[in-house]
Design a protein around this motif. Structure first.
Motif, PDB file in Angstrom:
ATOM      1  N   ARG A   1       0.836  -1.194   0.000  1.00  0.00           N
ATOM      2  CA  ARG A   1       0.000   0.000   0.000  1.00  0.00           C
ATOM      3  C   ARG A   1       0.876   1.250   0.000  1.00  0.00           C
ATOM      4  O   ARG A   1       1.769   1.388   0.833  1.00  0.00           O
ATOM      5  N   ARG A   2       0.602   2.140  -0.920  1.00  0.00           N
ATOM      6  CA  ARG A   2       1.322   3.406  -0.996  1.00  0.00           C
ATOM      7  C   ARG A   2       0.351   4.524  -1.379  1.00  0.00           C
ATOM      8  O   ARG A   2      -0.578   4.304  -2.174  1.00  0.00           O
ATOM      9  N   ARG A   3       0.589   5.703  -0.830  1.00  0.00           N
ATOM     10  CA  ARG A   3      -0.166   6.894  -1.216  1.00  0.00           C
ATOM     11  C   ARG A   3       0.777   7.814  -1.984  1.00  0.00           C
ATOM     12  O   ARG A   3       1.828   8.209  -1.449  1.00  0.00           O
ATOM     13  N   PRO A   4       0.478   8.161  -3.222  1.00  0.00           N
ATOM     14  CA  PRO A   4       1.362   9.045  -3.967  1.00  0.00           C
ATOM     15  C   PRO A   4       1.317  10.467  -3.434  1.00  0.00           C
ATOM     16  O   PRO A   4       0.388  10.859  -2.716  1.00  0.00           O
ATOM     17  N   ILE A   5       2.330  11.239  -3.760  1.00  0.00           N
ATOM     18  CA  ILE A   5       2.298  12.677  -3.512  1.00  0.00           C
ATOM     19  C   ILE A   5       1.217  13.282  -4.393  1.00  0.00           C
ATOM     20  O   ILE A   5       1.064  12.916  -5.561  1.00  0.00           O
ATOM     21  N   GLU A   6       0.469  14.214  -3.844  1.00  0.00           N
ATOM     22  CA  GLU A   6      -0.582  14.913  -4.588  1.00  0.00           C
ATOM     23  C   GLU A   6      -0.259  16.400  -4.589  1.00  0.00           C
ATOM     24  O   GLU A   6      -0.130  17.017  -3.533  1.00  0.00           O
TER      25      GLU A   6
ATOM     26  N   ALA B   1      -6.216  24.587  -4.623  1.00  0.00           N
ATOM     27  CA  ALA B   1      -6.465  23.852  -3.386  1.00  0.00           C
ATOM     28  C   ALA B   1      -7.419  24.623  -2.483  1.00  0.00           C
ATOM     29  O   ALA B   1      -8.328  24.046  -1.877  1.00  0.00           O
ATOM     30  N   GLU B   2      -7.240  25.942  -2.409  1.00  0.00           N
ATOM     31  CA  GLU B   2      -8.110  26.746  -1.560  1.00  0.00           C
ATOM     32  C   GLU B   2      -9.525  26.817  -2.117  1.00  0.00           C
ATOM     33  O   GLU B   2     -10.487  26.933  -1.364  1.00  0.00           O
ATOM     34  N   ARG B   3      -9.648  26.727  -3.437  1.00  0.00           N
ATOM     35  CA  ARG B   3     -10.979  26.758  -4.060  1.00  0.00           C
ATOM     36  C   ARG B   3     -11.598  25.373  -4.149  1.00  0.00           C
ATOM     37  O   ARG B   3     -12.746  25.230  -4.563  1.00  0.00           O
ATOM     38  N   GLY B   4     -10.828  24.347  -3.803  1.00  0.00           N
ATOM     39  CA  GLY B   4     -11.344  22.987  -3.865  1.00  0.00           C
ATOM     40  C   GLY B   4     -11.457  22.444  -5.265  1.00  0.00           C
ATOM     41  O   GLY B   4     -12.276  21.563  -5.531  1.00  0.00           O
ATOM     42  N   HIS B   5     -10.615  22.928  -6.189  1.00  0.00           N
ATOM     43  CA  HIS B   5     -10.639  22.451  -7.574  1.00  0.00           C
ATOM     44  C   HIS B   5      -9.803  21.180  -7.689  1.00  0.00           C
ATOM     45  O   HIS B   5      -8.573  21.227  -7.792  1.00  0.00           O
ATOM     46  N   ALA B   6     -10.462  20.044  -7.651  1.00  0.00           N
ATOM     47  CA  ALA B   6      -9.745  18.766  -7.703  1.00  0.00           C
ATOM     48  C   ALA B   6      -9.108  18.514  -9.058  1.00  0.00           C
ATOM     49  O   ALA B   6      -8.187  17.721  -9.179  1.00  0.00           O
TER      50      ALA B   6
ATOM     51  N   LEU C   1       4.556  23.829   6.973  1.00  0.00           N
ATOM     52  CA  LEU C   1       4.192  22.454   7.283  1.00  0.00           C
ATOM     53  C   LEU C   1       2.796  22.342   7.877  1.00  0.00           C
ATOM     54  O   LEU C   1       2.393  23.165   8.711  1.00  0.00           O
ATOM     55  N   GLY C   2       2.076  21.282   7.452  1.00  0.00           N
ATOM     56  CA  GLY C   2       0.786  20.962   8.034  1.00  0.00           C
ATOM     57  C   GLY C   2      -0.314  21.928   7.648  1.00  0.00           C
ATOM     58  O   GLY C   2      -0.084  22.947   6.978  1.00  0.00           O
ATOM     59  N   ALA C   3      -1.528  21.611   8.080  1.00  0.00           N
ATOM     60  CA  ALA C   3      -2.672  22.478   7.793  1.00  0.00           C
ATOM     61  C   ALA C   3      -2.524  23.826   8.482  1.00  0.00           C
ATOM     62  O   ALA C   3      -3.106  24.832   8.037  1.00  0.00           O
TER      63      ALA C   3
ATOM     64  N   PRO D   1       6.518  24.825 -13.019  1.00  0.00           N
ATOM     65  CA  PRO D   1       7.033  26.198 -12.941  1.00  0.00           C
ATOM     66  C   PRO D   1       6.974  26.772 -11.532  1.00  0.00           C
ATOM     67  O   PRO D   1       6.333  26.224 -10.630  1.00  0.00           O
ATOM     68  N   ALA D   2       7.650  27.885 -11.367  1.00  0.00           N
ATOM     69  CA  ALA D   2       7.609  28.617 -10.100  1.00  0.00           C
ATOM     70  C   ALA D   2       6.165  28.929  -9.732  1.00  0.00           C
ATOM     71  O   ALA D   2       5.306  29.108 -10.594  1.00  0.00           O
ATOM     72  N   GLY D   3       5.892  28.991  -8.444  1.00  0.00           N
ATOM     73  CA  GLY D   3       4.537  29.292  -8.002  1.00  0.00           C
ATOM     74  C   GLY D   3       4.315  28.861  -6.573  1.00  0.00           C
ATOM     75  O   GLY D   3       5.262  28.564  -5.825  1.00  0.00           O
ATOM     76  N   GLU D   4       3.044  28.826  -6.176  1.00  0.00           N
ATOM     77  CA  GLU D   4       2.660  28.404  -4.835  1.00  0.00           C
ATOM     78  C   GLU D   4       1.839  27.123  -4.950  1.00  0.00           C
ATOM     79  O   GLU D   4       0.850  27.074  -5.695  1.00  0.00           O
ATOM     80  N   TYR D   5       2.227  26.097  -4.197  1.00  0.00           N
ATOM     81  CA  TYR D   5       1.620  24.788  -4.331  1.00  0.00           C
ATOM     82  C   TYR D   5       1.288  24.194  -2.959  1.00  0.00           C
ATOM     83  O   TYR D   5       1.946  24.493  -1.956  1.00  0.00           O
ATOM     84  N   ARG D   6       0.282  23.344  -2.965  1.00  0.00           N
ATOM     85  CA  ARG D   6      -0.010  22.504  -1.811  1.00  0.00           C
ATOM     86  C   ARG D   6       0.411  21.093  -2.159  1.00  0.00           C
ATOM     87  O   ARG D   6       0.034  20.561  -3.200  1.00  0.00           O
TER      88      ARG D   6
END
Length: 353
Positions: free
Chosen positions: A154-159, A166-171, A236-238, A336-341
């Motif tokens: 069992r493994r969970r990939p990085i998302e 992420a803040e808008r909940g756009h999956a 780090l973290g929520a 590219p450069a930017g802000e990511y979750r």
């Protein structure tokens, strides 16, 4: 599903799919009778290093359905057809980049109802199969046999998603993979491409690029990109707690960032020390040459005193945010450069020997 490094906008994303997760029929795996052949879907990447010039046998079994997407845009159609068949096993024939593309496209199609997954190590890099304990000569028939007689990992990939999405909940903007890096790691990826051209692959390529990275940290000047790294902010973290900095060098820079959910890495490296499960990170501040000389010990998981004070941070976190002024890499792909979750994707069940 191609060898060059592409930008984020060229990645196959969930929004590119045409089928909702509800298209997947229930898997027949639990309902199969003893001796009944499983329904298998194979994504075969003809561009993968180990597949070049090879003719994949498409007549293995009437229960085996093989798709050869010509490019990433054709993946959603192939995976939707597999989902509608209710496959018991999804076989990915390719390297880490192919796995990344399939998982990214498949997330919107399979949702929380993924079939078991097997990976045939046919790429220039196959870090996932190292973690799964899959031998280099594993075949399609081996993978099918292992569905009933092998083990499950069992493994969970990085998302990864942009912070705004992420803040808008756009999956739809999420991308899934297993190895993320930035700073000198980006330079190492480029060096790895050169190593591939020289005939070094898998653990050998990892060894070559790791040695080159350490050499640059030891001998390059302070303004050399290998030592300077990239301007980045990691929270780090929520609660978005800022990652500690040793104060070595510019506190707005990290020489290197590496993150993964894998538990075993190529060439026996253990950059996360004793940390094993979940999403793990190692970050280097602009470390001194004396500390750089200790990197081989740290990379192999050996005990090194005062790592954090020296500027080497090993930790785990359920998620983190990354604000970066330079490209970063996910399984060989440039973003590219930017802000990511950065968090963890769904738990997947991989078939192993």
């Amino acid at each position: 599903m191609a060898t060059p490094i592409y930008e984020f906008g060229q990645m196959p994303r969930h929004a590119a799919t045409t089928a909702p997760g509800s298209t997947r029929r229930p898997s027949r795996e639990t309902a199969r009778k003893a001796g009944e052949a499983p329904c298998v879907g194979v994504i075969y990447n003809p561009r993968s290093h180990g597949n070049q010039g090879a003719d994949f046998d498409c007549g293995v079994s009437p229960h085996v359905h093989i798709a050869k997407p010509g490019d990433r845009s054709q993946l959603p159609t192939a995976l939707t057809e597999f989902a509608e068949r209710g496959i018991d096993l999804l076989v990915i024939n390719g390297g880490d980049g192919t796995v990344r593309d399939v998982l990214t496209c498949g997330a919107a199609i399979f949702g929380d109802n993924w079939p078991a997954i097997a990976v045939l190590p046919k790429g220039k890099t196959n870090a996932l199969t190292v973690d799964l304990g899959v031998p280099a000569d594993w075949t399609l028939q081996d993978a099918i046999d292992a569905l009933d007689s092998g083990s499950r990992v069992r493994r969970r990939p990085i998302e990864i998603s942009t912070k705004a999405d992420a803040e808008r909940g756009h999956a739809g903007s999420r991308v899934l993979g297993f190895i993320l890096g930035a700073g000198a790691f980006t330079k190492a990826t480029q060096a790895g491409q050169s190593a591939h051209r020289l005939g070094a692959f898998n653990s050998l390529a990892v060894g070559v690029t790791t040695a080159w990275t350490i050499a640059q940290a030891l001998f390059a000047g302070a303004e050399n990109p290998w030592r300077k790294g990239s301007r980045m902010r990691i929270e780090l973290g929520a609660q978005r707690t800022a990652m500690a900095h040793s104060g070595r060098g510019d506190t707005e820079y990290r020489q290197l960032l590496f993150a993964s959910t894998l538990e075993r890495l190529p060439a026996g490296t253990r950059p996360f020390g004793k940390l094993k499960a979940g999403l793990k990170l190692v970050a280097l501040d602009q470390i001194s040459r004396r500390t750089a000389a200790l990197l081989p010990l740290a990379i192999m998981g050996r005990e090194v005193a005062n790592l954090r004070e020296r500027g080497i941070h090993q930790l785990s976190a359920p998620e983190f945010t990354l604000e970066i002024d330079d490209q970063f890499i996910l399984d060989g792909e440039a973003f590219p450069a930017g802000e990511y979750r950065i968090g963890q994707g769904p738990e997947l069940h991989f078939v192993a020997p």
